[in-house]
Scaffold this motif. Structure first.
Motif: not given
Length: 385
Positions: A32-49
């Motif tokens: 997706y052309g982003i940093s691994p740090g930003l990609a790590a937000g996919s864990m929060t996107a799952y866990l928070l909801p």
């Protein structure tokens, strides 16, 4: 697949889906052309909801029908996983991850309620221990499987998740207890949340998970700073928590059945405080590995003790365990904000603060935790022996 096996495999699916992206962050970033740090937000996107929706999902699932809700949640999970595999942009991928989390919020607490409803009270601890071992296996194997998939195409992991969820949607489940009339008399989700035993269990779960199971990031920092381990080596050490927890889960469940939830919970909190506090000062890598593995066993003692109390009659059914499980994952999400600054100041302080919180929780449990009533059949069995 038998109904019982389907329950346990379903318990594995949730934590597996949450952690599967952990080892594929560079590959996600490259796609997706982003940093691994930003990609790590996919864990929060799952866990928070996942955590937020669980505040109400258990009660809603009981009103709609537990089996029906679980099956539709599996269908939703499968579709969301496919959306994740096909997502053309990172934000579309994030949306798919959020939908996965919401779907998982309607499986994890309701599966636990199913296990409790289909298990005799004197064997409930062992059954919940088995479920705990499956969840630990899912949490431990997810990064490995995700990493292996990413070596060819990370999307394969999501296709696999979709296939497993679809198979579970078609698998048998134990019959729902009760009637529609009984369901209409159940308390609301907010009513469950404000019951004293649920508030107590949720608070203990929040502190315990924030201060133990929420610390892999802190252990990883310690492994890198003190022992200069590579990312792969750090990941291997971190799996010790889940492996030890999975191996010990059924034994901890048996301990709950024999000794009671309160005694097992206090033991788990005390041992967890000792080993968590030691990680910040231990000078040798093998000792850190052993301490982290013991923390995994303590996590199962705490988890099975809490779940057995809530599901064994003191707290209620799916609505109550849903609320408690939500606080558990909110605690994990709060750990980085709570402890990172202290660790950067001093490693011993970074691990000493969560250890102290675990110790401070012990008198609360000792004074206020309900004393579990052993079932009459179990008591009769002990008297005969």
């Amino acid at each position: 697949m038998t109904a019982r096996i389907a329950l346990y495999v379903g318990g594995l699916l949730g934590p597996f889906g949450g952690g599967v992206v952990a080892a594929m962050l560079p590959e996600l970033g490259g796609t997706y052309g982003i940093s691994p740090g930003l990609a790590a937000g996919s864990m929060t996107a799952y866990l928070l909801p996942f955590a937020v929706v669980m505040l109400v999902s258990g009660n809603l699932g009981e009103r709609w029908g537990v089996s029906r809700s679980i099956r539709w949640a599996y269908v939703g999970y499968a579709l969301a996983a496919l959306l994740g595999a096909l997502a053309p942009t990172f934000w579309a991928f994030q949306g798919a991850r959020a939908l996965q989390g919401v779907a998982n919020a309607f499986t994890t607490p309701l599966l636990l309620a199913k296990v409790a409803a289909s298990t005799p009270r004197e064997r409930l601890g062992r059954a919940l221990g088995t479920m705990g071992s499956m969840q630990a296996i899912g949490q431990t194997t997810a990064p490995l499987v995700g990493g292996l998939a990413a070596e060819s195409a990370w999307q394969l992991a999501f296709v696999g998740l979709a296939a497993v969820a679809a198979a579970l949607a078609l698998s048998p489940l134990p019959a729902d207890p009760g009637t529609a009339a009984e369901s209409s008399r159940r308390p609301s989700a907010l009513g469950d949340a404000w019951r004293p035993v649920v508030l107590l269990a949720g608070g203990v779960c929040f502190v315990a998970w924030m201060s133990s199971a929420g610390l892999p990031f802190l252990v990883s920092l310690r492994l890198g700073d003190a022992f200069e381990l590579s990312s792969g080596a750090r990941g291997l050490v971190l799996t010790g928590y889940g492996i030890a927890g999975a191996l010990a889960a059924r034994l901890t469940g048996s301990a709950v059945d024999r000794l009671g939830e309160r005694a097992v919970l206090i033991t788990g909190l005390l041992l967890a405080a000792v080993v968590v506090g030691s990680i910040g000062v231990l000078p040798h890598l093998p000792l850190v590995l052993v301490a982290w593995a013991i923390a995994g066993v303590c996590g199962q003692l705490i988890l099975v003790g809490i779940n057995s109390t809530v599901l064994g009659g003191a707290g209620g059914g799916g609505g109550a365990i849903s609320v408690v499980t939500a606080w558990r994952f909110l605690g994990m999400a709060a750990a980085p904000a709570a402890f990172t600054a202290a660790y950067r100041h001093d490693a011993a302080l970074g691990f000493g603060i969560p250890a102290s919180l675990l110790v401070l929780t012990i008198p609360v449990v000792a004074v206020f935790w309900p004393r579990g009533k052993r079932s009459e059949p179990a008591q009769a069995g002990r008297q005969r022996r």
